[in-house]
Motif scaffolding. Structure first.
Motif, PDB file in Angstrom:
ATOM      1  N   THR B   5      40.085  21.929  28.112  1.00 47.65           N
ATOM      2  CA  THR B   5      40.387  21.394  29.436  1.00 47.65           C
ATOM      3  C   THR B   5      41.148  22.367  30.320  1.00 47.65           C
ATOM      4  OG1 THR B   5      42.351  20.386  28.521  1.00 47.65           O
ATOM      5  CG2 THR B   5      40.430  18.983  28.757  1.00 47.65           C
ATOM      6  N   ASN B   7      40.472  25.403  31.326  1.00 55.25           N
ATOM      7  CA  ASN B   7      39.670  26.163  32.291  1.00 55.25           C
ATOM      8  C   ASN B   7      39.219  25.346  33.480  1.00 55.25           C
ATOM      9  OD1 ASN B   7      39.869  28.558  31.088  1.00 55.25           O
ATOM     10  ND2 ASN B   7      37.736  28.798  30.548  1.00 55.25           N
ATOM     11  N   ILE B   8      39.271  24.014  33.357  1.00 62.13           N
ATOM     12  CA  ILE B   8      38.781  23.192  34.468  1.00 62.13           C
ATOM     13  C   ILE B   8      39.554  23.519  35.734  1.00 62.13           C
ATOM     14  CG2 ILE B   8      38.506  20.842  35.301  1.00 62.13           C
ATOM     15  CD1 ILE B   8      38.271  19.941  32.427  1.00 62.13           C
ATOM     16  N   ASP B   9      40.896  23.558  35.618  1.00 63.54           N
ATOM     17  CA  ASP B   9      41.711  23.842  36.805  1.00 63.54           C
ATOM     18  C   ASP B   9      42.149  25.284  36.909  1.00 63.54           C
ATOM     19  OD1 ASP B   9      43.442  20.681  36.876  1.00 63.54           O
ATOM     20  OD2 ASP B   9      41.860  21.466  38.155  1.00 63.54           O
ATOM     21  N   GLY B  11      40.889  28.180  35.050  1.00 65.58           N
ATOM     22  CA  GLY B  11      40.099  29.263  34.468  1.00 65.58           C
ATOM     23  C   GLY B  11      39.965  30.456  35.396  1.00 65.58           C
ATOM     24  N   TYR B  12      39.692  30.178  36.661  1.00 61.94           N
ATOM     25  CA  TYR B  12      39.511  31.270  37.627  1.00 61.94           C
ATOM     26  C   TYR B  12      40.789  32.087  37.759  1.00 61.94           C
ATOM     27  CZ  TYR B  12      39.115  33.461  42.193  1.00 61.94           C
ATOM     28  OH  TYR B  12      39.122  34.362  43.218  1.00 61.94           O
ATOM     29  N   ASP B  14      43.211  32.334  35.658  1.00 62.32           N
ATOM     30  CA  ASP B  14      43.452  33.051  34.407  1.00 62.32           C
ATOM     31  C   ASP B  14      42.725  34.386  34.437  1.00 62.32           C
ATOM     32  OD1 ASP B  14      42.823  32.256  30.881  1.00 62.32           O
ATOM     33  OD2 ASP B  14      44.319  33.506  31.853  1.00 62.32           O
ATOM     34  N   PRO B  88      47.301  21.412  40.439  1.00 66.27           N
ATOM     35  CA  PRO B  88      48.632  20.774  40.463  1.00 66.27           C
ATOM     36  C   PRO B  88      49.575  21.212  39.351  1.00 66.27           C
ATOM     37  CG  PRO B  88      46.915  19.198  39.907  1.00 66.27           C
ATOM     38  CD  PRO B  88      46.227  20.430  40.339  1.00 66.27           C
ATOM     39  N   GLU B  89      49.073  21.306  38.111  1.00 67.73           N
ATOM     40  CA  GLU B  89      49.993  21.660  37.027  1.00 67.73           C
ATOM     41  C   GLU B  89      50.468  23.089  37.153  1.00 67.73           C
ATOM     42  OE1 GLU B  89      48.167  18.784  33.552  1.00 67.73           O
ATOM     43  OE2 GLU B  89      48.355  20.936  33.244  1.00 67.73           O
ATOM     44  N   PHE B 305      44.189  30.264  27.328  1.00 69.16           N
ATOM     45  CA  PHE B 305      44.336  28.850  27.672  1.00 69.16           C
ATOM     46  C   PHE B 305      45.790  28.388  27.650  1.00 69.16           C
ATOM     47  CE2 PHE B 305      39.953  28.868  27.570  1.00 69.16           C
ATOM     48  CZ  PHE B 305      39.439  29.175  26.322  1.00 69.16           C
TER      49      PHE B 305
END
Lengths: 203, 346
Positions: B5, B7-9, B11-12, B14, B88-89, B305
């Motif tokens: 999960t 990478n959903i928010d 990944g880019y 990172d 958000p996180e 991650f």
């Protein structure tokens, strides 16, 4: 978004448990039976089970493939900003994820060709019942295997893109890991086809 | 579950941060820099690295302060890019990182106002990552209570002030106590927060923040020898989220000289080597702390991650800027004996 996902799963699961218990109580009051599993399994027609299996097969496979592409794609895009040379090579990871969806599609097509019109004569025939149950569970098997495979290839593909951006020699080595991951989907495909191998189109 | 999960928010970003990290100067870059004769040579060498033409528009006699400012601007621009694109996180995590700069800015402004310096000059010296909206109003207030009630209660670091509301007067000593109490509250809060972000982030950031806490404990102890800071007051400034708590901190609170500090640290194998005075090791304690910090931050990139890469990138780039400034100063002052005392990163 990951937070929202977990709350939806929580609400969904809670609703499911409530509905199941409510159904059980209602059945008890109305019909004097408490969770008669055999009744639940034998009453729906084999068409229900077979179609459900086909639906689960393609549905879960596609979820796995989509999840994998999501995980890999964002990493490729992010890493390619600094090192554009990784763009084309890492599309292989996306192709591996897509192949997972194709496995599900193949199995769904093969299963749906085994469905044919049949009229129940004093209850369903043995072959028909076998066909229904086999296709349900085979479809579920293929779907779950492809779900796991797609997610696995996605995670490894993401690491592959980042490793390739850092050091080009790592690409082929991490790709080997991905290949092993994608074999999982193939296993599901094989087992699914074996299970329904003896299903005759007479249904 | 975070590997499926994260990478959903994130990944880019990172991928972006790892791209930035690949541009951090390596040992071969540093070798080229140390062989420069003038600051203009340095500018040419830096133009071949990720820094590019960041000094292009500067007038010809280059000063080291200009190099520092431009390099920091570049780092701040990269950080702001990540912050603007964050989910958000990650946004909350990055905001937590900026709170330490906010604390530094507030203390700078309070001290400057006490000594009646010019407002604009002070605001220019503030760290850009620690700016918040009503920061200019800090120069107007005259005592801590008023400061808190009018300005600081709206900032995100308001909860950290509750621990030091008792400091009413503003002479030199108490400003440092205010700074250290704020930083202690911030560090403990940050540590608690990182432990809730999933197992990998908790492990990576936990290591880094524990070392930060222990480093502050040791520094406060050593710096308070010979001052009138009482042992109780000293113990109140120690952050509790490190390895040294509670055993080491209670011993260090009672320590009176360097040898007792060494005795207290003996039990902690990771920190024992900082105090070993082996032959040929001329690095100061501060340098050894920096080296260990670089080592921990480099390790953050070995896992995927987790949010620690964003923190580690910021700290490694800051260390790189410190290295460049050190080399530039050595060149500018023509004192090349100690030019190799920078801390290599990659």
């Amino acid at each position: 978004m990951a937070l929202y996902g977990s709350t939806y799963a929580g609400y969904g699961f809670g609703t499911l448990v409530t509905v199941v218990i409510a159904y059980g109580i209602l059945d008890l009051i109305v019909n004097g039976r408490w969770f008669n599993i055999a009744y639940l399994i034998e009453t729906p027609s084999p068409y229900f089970w077979a179609s459900m299996g086909i639906g689960l097969c393609i549905g879960l496979s596609v979820i796995g493939a989509a999840w994998g592409i999501l995980l890999t794609g964002v990493s490729i895009v992010g890493a390619a900003v600094k090192t554009p040379r990784i763009r084309t090579k890492n599309l292989i990871s996306i192709i591996f994820c897509e192949v997972v969806a194709i496995y599900g599609l193949i199995v769904a097509i093969v299963f749906s060709s085994k469905l044919s019109n049949a009229i129940p004569v004093s209850g369903w025939s043995r072959e028909a019942l076998y066909a229904g149950y086999a296709m349900f569970w085979a479809g579920l098997t293929v779907g779950m295997a492809n779900l796991a495979c797609g997610v696995c290839v996605g995670v490894v593909g993401s690491s592959c893109a980042l490793a390739d951006a850092a050091d080009p020699q790592l690409f082929v080595k991490v790709l080997v890991i991905e290949i092993f991951g994608s074999i999982i989907g193939l296993f599901g495909l094989i087992v699914g086809l074996l299970m329904t191998g003896r299903v005759t189109p007479f249904k | 579950m975070e590997s499926i999960t994260f990478n959903i928010d994130n990944g880019y970003l990172d991928g972006i941060v790892r791209g930035f990290k690949s541009g951090i100067l390596s040992i071969s870059n540093y070798l080229n820099l140390t062989q420069c004769e003038t600051l203009d040579d340095l500018k040419l060498q830096l133009a071949a690295t990720d820094y590019g033409n960041f000094l292009q528009n500067e007038p010809s006699p280059l000063a080291t302060t200009t190099i520092t400012e431009r390099a920091r601007e570049k780092l701040v621009a990269e950080f702001q890019y990540i912050r603007q694109n964050a989910g958000p996180e990650l946004a909350k995590f990055l905001d937590y990182i900026t709170y330490s700069y906010m604390i530094d800015n507030i203390i700078l402004l309070i001290t400057g106002t006490l000594h009646e310096r010019d407002t604009h000059e002070l605001l220019e010296r503030c760290h850009p990552l620690g700016m918040f909206d009503s920061i200019a109003a800090l120069c107007v207030a005259t005592n801590v209570q008023e400061l808190f009630n009018t300005v600081l209660v709206e900032t995100p670091i308001a909860p950290y002030f509750e621990k030091c509301l008792s400091a009413q007067d503003l002479d030199e000593m108490n400003i440092e106590i205010i700074r250290n109490t704020l930083y202690k509250a911030y560090l403990e809060d940050f540590y608690e927060y990182t432990q809730t972000l999933g197992p990998t982030t908790a492990e990576v950031m936990g290591e880094i923040l524990k070392f930060e806490a222990d480093r502050r404990v040791i520094n406060i102890t050593i710096n308070s020898f010979g001052t009138e800071l009482s042992k109780d007051d000293r113990a109140k400034l120690f952050p509790t989220c490190g390895r040294l708590f509670p055993d080491g901190t209670s011993r260090l609170a009672k320590a009176d000289d360097q040898d007792q500090v060494r005795l207290a640290i003996e039990l902690y194998s990771e920190y024992r080597k900082f105090f070993d005075q082996g032959p040929g090791t001329e690095r100061s304690l501060e340098d050894r702390f920096f080296e260990y910090e670089v080592y921990l931050n480099k390790r953050a990139f070995l896992q995927q991650f987790h949010y620690g890469v964003f923190y580690a990138f910021l700290k490694l780039k800051e260390q790189e800027i410190r290295n460049i400034v050190w080399i530039a100063e050595c060149i500018a002052q023509q004192q090349k004996e100690r030019i190799n005392d920078y801390i290599p990163i990659f």
